[in-house]
Enzyme design. Structure first.
Site, short mmCIF file in Angstrom:
data_model
loop_
_atom_site.label_atom_id
_atom_site.label_comp_id
_atom_site.label_asym_id
_atom_site.label_seq_id
_atom_site.Cartn_x
_atom_site.Cartn_y
_atom_site.Cartn_z
N LYS A 80 -22.56 -0.45 -1.43
CA LYS A 80 -23.90 -1.47 -1.40
C LYS A 80 -23.62 -1.91 0.09
CE LYS A 80 -27.71 -2.37 -3.55
NZ LYS A 80 -28.46 -1.55 -4.52
N GLY A 180 -44.81 -7.67 -15.93
CA GLY A 180 -44.95 -7.19 -14.43
C GLY A 180 -45.42 -5.59 -14.61
N VAL A 181 -46.49 -5.38 -13.86
CA VAL A 181 -47.00 -4.16 -13.91
C VAL A 181 -47.11 -3.39 -12.21
CG1 VAL A 181 -48.84 -2.78 -15.01
CG2 VAL A 181 -48.74 -5.02 -15.40
N GLY A 182 -45.81 -3.52 -11.74
CA GLY A 182 -45.95 -2.84 -10.20
C GLY A 182 -45.70 -1.23 -10.50
N VAL A 184 -43.10 0.98 -10.74
CA VAL A 184 -42.36 1.35 -11.82
C VAL A 184 -43.17 1.21 -13.13
CG1 VAL A 184 -40.32 1.31 -13.32
CG2 VAL A 184 -40.33 1.54 -10.73
N ALA A 185 -43.63 -0.05 -13.45
CA ALA A 185 -44.04 -0.41 -14.58
C ALA A 185 -45.44 0.39 -14.95
CB ALA A 185 -44.26 -1.96 -14.76
N TYR A 186 -46.32 0.47 -13.86
CA TYR A 186 -47.58 1.05 -14.03
C TYR A 186 -47.24 2.62 -14.47
CZ TYR A 186 -51.38 3.99 -12.52
OH TYR A 186 -52.58 4.83 -12.68
#
Length: 364
Positions: A80, A180-182, A184-186
């Site tokens: 990282k 959370g519906v950003g 990825v979640a959408y």
């Protein structure tokens, strides 16, 4: 912070401090383990309160990538980078080109990608100086936006967790609470809606909520109320640390499976879930679709091949629960054990190869 003591405790390989006065670059590259292959991990840019805090974050994140890559079945180690600075005002072309030269100097031991505070455009600048970067623009042969692929992996992992919980992996008619519906979640909601699941969603961004309600017929609730809804599956897809003393007592779900990183506030919360009989799909196993996707770029990106690998998250989740049952441990510990067993097997295999090579040299 006693850096060498900490590195010895978790067997880190390398910590590199990079600075370029002309561009203002202050970066820390951490390589945790390269037993399985070169270290892959993104570059995070953040306004750290101190240099020590930045070093600690790089160390923690690099070790996490070792486990994530190993559990995903990738022939890659963990690393990282953190860049100290405000991503909104401190970026410049010279900074990322200087950083690219530092990566090139490692000659392939470390491969970077985008992370919090960095973008595809930043990766494109790094790519001017080194080939050891993924997540660049599709014009350069990259995979593009990783969100849909990450979501597909979470969907597959959720189906596997459902099989553990109910004996079958169908999500039809299951009630799934998505926090959370950003991006990825959408995409996750789209898969769930197509399979016939009932969705309850929340997000601090009302536009995200409205989109899910209009497109998927989801029910919307206030952010704080998502922990109290009656549901079969709770899908954390926002901040980390949301599985804690307070929320565990409120959750009514049989399964926890979502895209968020670092879902357990503390390890003991994984033990609490086990005691309550809640099936927990470890976050770094179920959300590995993104890293699997960008790793495919190293072979010359092929979307069909990448998606096939991402489908394997289903089997990885099942394997976690097989180990948990075998060893009588919670799933979060079983995920670590799965990763550690793979690393150790490769370490022994390489050790045997080196021993045989030395024997041949002595014979000659």
């Amino acid at each position: 912070m006693k850096i060498f003591e900490y590195m010895a405790k978790y067997d880190y390989e390398q910590l590199i401090l990079c600075q370029d006065q002309a561009s203002g670059l202050k970066a820390i590259i951490c390589i945790h383990d390269t037993t399985l292959g070169p270290a892959l991990g993104g570059t995070r840019m953040w306004t750290y309160n101190s240099e020590e805090e930045a070093i600690e974050d790089a160390l923690r994140l690099a070790r996490g990538m070792t486990y994530k890559n190993a559990a995903a079945g990738l022939n890659l180690g963990g690393g990282k980078t953190v860049i100290i600075g405000d991503p909104r005002k401190d970026k410049n072309e010279a900074m990322f080109r200087a950083f690219g030269r530092f990566i090139q100097g490692l000659n392939g031991r470390y491969i970077t990608a985008e992370d919090v505070g960095t973008t595809v455009e930043d990766m494109d600048i790094i790519h001017m100086e080194t080939k050891y970067v993924t997540g660049i623009s599709p014009a350069f042969g990259s995979s593009g936006n990783p969100s849909p692929v990450t979501a597909y992996g979470v969907y597959r992992g959720m189906k596997a967790a459902a099989k553990v919980a109910w004996g079958e992996d169908s999500l039809k008619d299951k009630t799934i609470a998505v926090q959370g519906v950003g991006n990825v979640a959408y995409n996750l909601c789209r898969h769930l809606h197509e399979e016939g699941a009932r969705l309850i969603v929340t997000d601090i961004n009302q536009d995200n909520v409205r989109r899910a309600v209009e497109e998927f017929g989801a029910e919307a609730v206030e952010p704080e109320k998502i922990f109290d809804v009656d549901c079969d599956i709770f899908a954390p897809c926002a901040l980390g640390g949301i599985i804690n003393d307070e929320t565990i007592e409120r959750l009514k779900a049989k399964v926890i499976a979502g895209a968020a990183n670092n879902q357990l506030r503390e390890e003991r919360h994984g033990d609490m879930l086990e005691q309550k009989g809640i099936i927990y799909a470890p976050d770094y196993v179920i959300n590995a679709g993104g890293v699997i996707n960008v790793a495919d770029e190293l072979q010359g990106y092929n979307r069909e091949r990448a998606l096939k690998k991402v489908e394997g998250i289903y089997d990885n989740i099942l394997k976690v629960f097989e180990i948990a049952k075998r060893d009588g441990i919670p799933s979060y510990k079983a995920a670590d054990r799965m990763a550690e067993e793979r690393i150790e097997a490769m370490r022994k295999s390489r050790s045997m190869f080196l021993q045989n090579e030395r024997s041949l040299l002595n014979y000659r």
